[in-house]
Write an enzyme that holds these catalytic residues in place. Structure first.
Site, PDB file in Angstrom:
ATOM      1  CG  ASP A  13     -80.498  40.095  73.758  1.00 14.60           C
ATOM      2  OD1 ASP A  13     -81.720  39.899  73.618  1.00 14.60           O
ATOM      3  OD2 ASP A  13     -79.635  39.247  73.471  1.00 14.60           O
ATOM      4  CE  LYS A  16     -85.324  44.641  71.108  1.00 16.19           C
ATOM      5  NZ  LYS A  16     -83.962  44.175  71.429  1.00 16.19           N
ATOM      6  N   GLY A  17     -87.584  45.554  76.069  1.00 13.37           N
ATOM      7  CA  GLY A  17     -88.763  45.141  76.843  1.00 13.37           C
ATOM      8  C   GLY A  17     -88.943  46.008  78.073  1.00 13.37           C
ATOM      9  N   GLY A  40     -86.462  37.803  73.045  1.00 14.97           N
ATOM     10  CA  GLY A  40     -86.729  37.556  74.469  1.00 14.97           C
ATOM     11  C   GLY A  40     -86.668  38.904  75.148  1.00 14.97           C
ATOM     12  CG  HIS A  41     -88.553  41.902  73.988  1.00 14.63           C
ATOM     13  ND1 HIS A  41     -89.305  42.683  73.151  1.00 14.63           N
ATOM     14  CD2 HIS A  41     -87.483  41.505  73.249  1.00 14.63           C
ATOM     15  CE1 HIS A  41     -88.711  42.748  71.957  1.00 14.63           C
ATOM     16  NE2 HIS A  41     -87.619  42.029  71.996  1.00 14.63           N
ATOM     17  CD  GLN A 223     -85.276  39.717  66.204  1.00 13.14           C
ATOM     18  OE1 GLN A 223     -86.012  40.165  65.342  1.00 13.14           O
ATOM     19  NE2 GLN A 223     -85.715  38.918  67.148  1.00 13.14           N
TER      20      GLN A 223
END
Ligand code: GDP
Ligand code: IMO
Ligand code: MG
Length: 428
Positions: A13, A16-17, A40-41, A223
């Site tokens: 978290d 990255k996204g 979850g990105h 991750q």
């Protein structure tokens, strides 16, 4: 032609996204290499939030192709939901998203086994996202798994049944109630959907051919390093190699094709689920970071634990990944803090060290902090790293010297455009 790898340096978290979404137009292919729907990105574009779990974070741009690599584990129900949601927003998926035939499938009974195993662990549970990740990787390494390519086989249902029966025998060890009937129906519907899309590929050939044609690839991690199966805070980790070498395994790309390794780190630390967290702030400062940073899980909605920057852990992550540049996210969350702290060393039972203890899950660690003056300013008005407030620049200079790695990007908000570059390092 090159592969750059972008991955998390902490406990996931890190943002990255957001960074992948920003960098995506500079690449021809964005490829996820490990993990699955535990990820979850979050992308925030034009005020609209999109959370991706399995689809690579390049999908919101027209240019790059998006590949789900062999190292990823896929829940077809989650994947199809993501695809249909994106399509309903006008995002073109067909011809832009390809899936490795070698990626393993998460079955409904993998999720049952995940939940049964977690509930049997009681107090020492891992805090899994319960997406079936660990049982699916166990079947992969145990050589029992089903792969995406298998959905094309005439006897796919029989293969499925065989594995399901094995799972039912395993779950008998636990006192665990479940019913997968509805999940199975949905699962097979989504398998048919994916079959009809005809987007399965031999991704190792696809990616290597792209490289030989001079294309650039960005490998997107899920991750974070401290959740790596080998080097993370075992056993409180995920079940895949989240570090840069995982991109080679998870995509079939040779190490000599890799150029930049972009490590993402928050200006502080968070962790979801159980396990050691040396700099955790179980107080009002931690709560303040959680509220300002909106630190609630993108996949499960759980409260993220919060704490100060952990430099021994970051140095470890830089070493393991061969990080060539750092993108620091969420600096804006600390805008109003008079003072911020960074842990420079650990005191482990009276011994001062920068090393991560082998038994970090049991060791009594006292973090030793260095304090920095807060910058007490909104960062919205700044357009490059060199012009930032003096106090923030001093903090960044300290980090770069201590970590011996340049901080090339600084993210100052969730939105796509809130990203500052160090002009000398802006990526080509
Ligand atoms: P990922 O899993 O590494 O992609 O990160 P997540 O999406 O799970 O969590 C990062 C959260 O922080 C998301 O809600 C992002 O929208 C948000 N975010 C990313 N970068 C920044 C930033 O620089 N500042 C703030 N305030 N939020 C950010
Ligand atoms: P992204 O890609 C943060 C954590 C879980 C749990 C442990 C094991 O969004 O950064 P698993 O479901 O893999 O068996 O859970 O790992 N975890 C994450 N934490 N971000 C993630 O992904 C995570 N994926 C798994 O909370 O502690
Ligand atoms: Mg996330």
């Amino acid at each position: 032609m090159k592969v750059d790898i972008l991955l998390g340096l902490q406990w996931g978290d890190e943002g990255k996204g957001k960074i992948v979404d920003y960098l995506a137009p500079k690449y021809d292919v964005i490829a996820r290499f490990q993990g699955g729907p535990n990820a979850g990105h979050t992308l925030v574009i034009g005020g609209e939030k999109t959370i991706l779990h399995t689809v690579p974070s390049g999908i919101m741009h027209d240019k790059p192709m998006n590949v789900i690599g062999n190292g990823v584990v896929i829940d077809p129900v989650t994947l199809v939901k993501e695809i249909t949601t994106l399509e309903s927003k006008g995002v073109v998926i067909q011809g832009r998203l390809f899936i490795s035939k070698k990626a393993h499938l998460i079955l409904p009974t993998h999720k049952v086994l995940d939940a049964a195993s977690e509930s049997a662990k009681g107090q020492s549970k891992i805090g899994s996202t319960l997406r079936g990740i660990s049982p699916t990787y166990m079947d992969k390494t145990g050589r029992n798994g089903l792969r995406m390519g298998d959905i094309l086989a005439a006897d796919f249902k029989a293969q499925y049944q065989h594995i399901k029966e094995k799972h039912l025998r395993l779950v008998k060890q636990y006192d665990f109630e479940f019913d997968v009937t509805a999940d199975e129906l949905k699962w097979f519907e989504t398998i048919d959907f994916l079959k009809s899309r005809d987007n399965l590929i031999d991704s190792e050939y696809y990616l290597n051919e792209a490289l030989s044609k001079g294309k650039n690839i960005l490998a997107e991690g899920a991750q974070g390093t401290m959740l790596d199966i080998d080097f993370g805070t075992y056993p409180y980790v995920t079940s895949s190699n989240t570090i840069s070498s995982g991109a080679c395994n998870g995509l079939g790309i040779a190490p000599n094709k890799v150029k930049e390794v972009i490590g993402i780190a928050k200006a502080y630390c968070t962790r979801v689920g159980g396990g050691p967290f040396p700099t955790e702030l179980d107080d009002e400062v931690g709560e303040r970071i959680r509220q300002i940073g909106n630190e609630f899980g993108a996949t499960t909605g759980r409260k993220r634990r919060t704490g100060w920057m952990d430099l021994p852990a970051l140095k470890y992550a830089i070493m393991l990944n061969g990080v060539t540049q750092i993108a620091m996210t969420k600096a804006d969350v600390l805008n109003d803090f008079d003072q911020i702290e960074a842990c420079t060393h650990y005191n482990v039972d009276g011994r001062i060290t920068e090393d991560i203890p082998y038994d970090i899950d049991k060791a009594a660690i006292k973090p030793i902090y260095k304090s920095f003056k807060g910058w007490k300013q909104d960062l919205g008005a700044y357009s490059n790293v060199e012009e930032l407030p003096e106090a923030l620049r001093a903090y960044l200079h300290f980090l770069e010297a201590d970590l011996r790695t340049p901080i090339s990007m600084l993210s100052t908000g969730p939105e796509r455009e809130k990203l500052l570059f160090k002009s000398s390092l802006e990526m080509a």
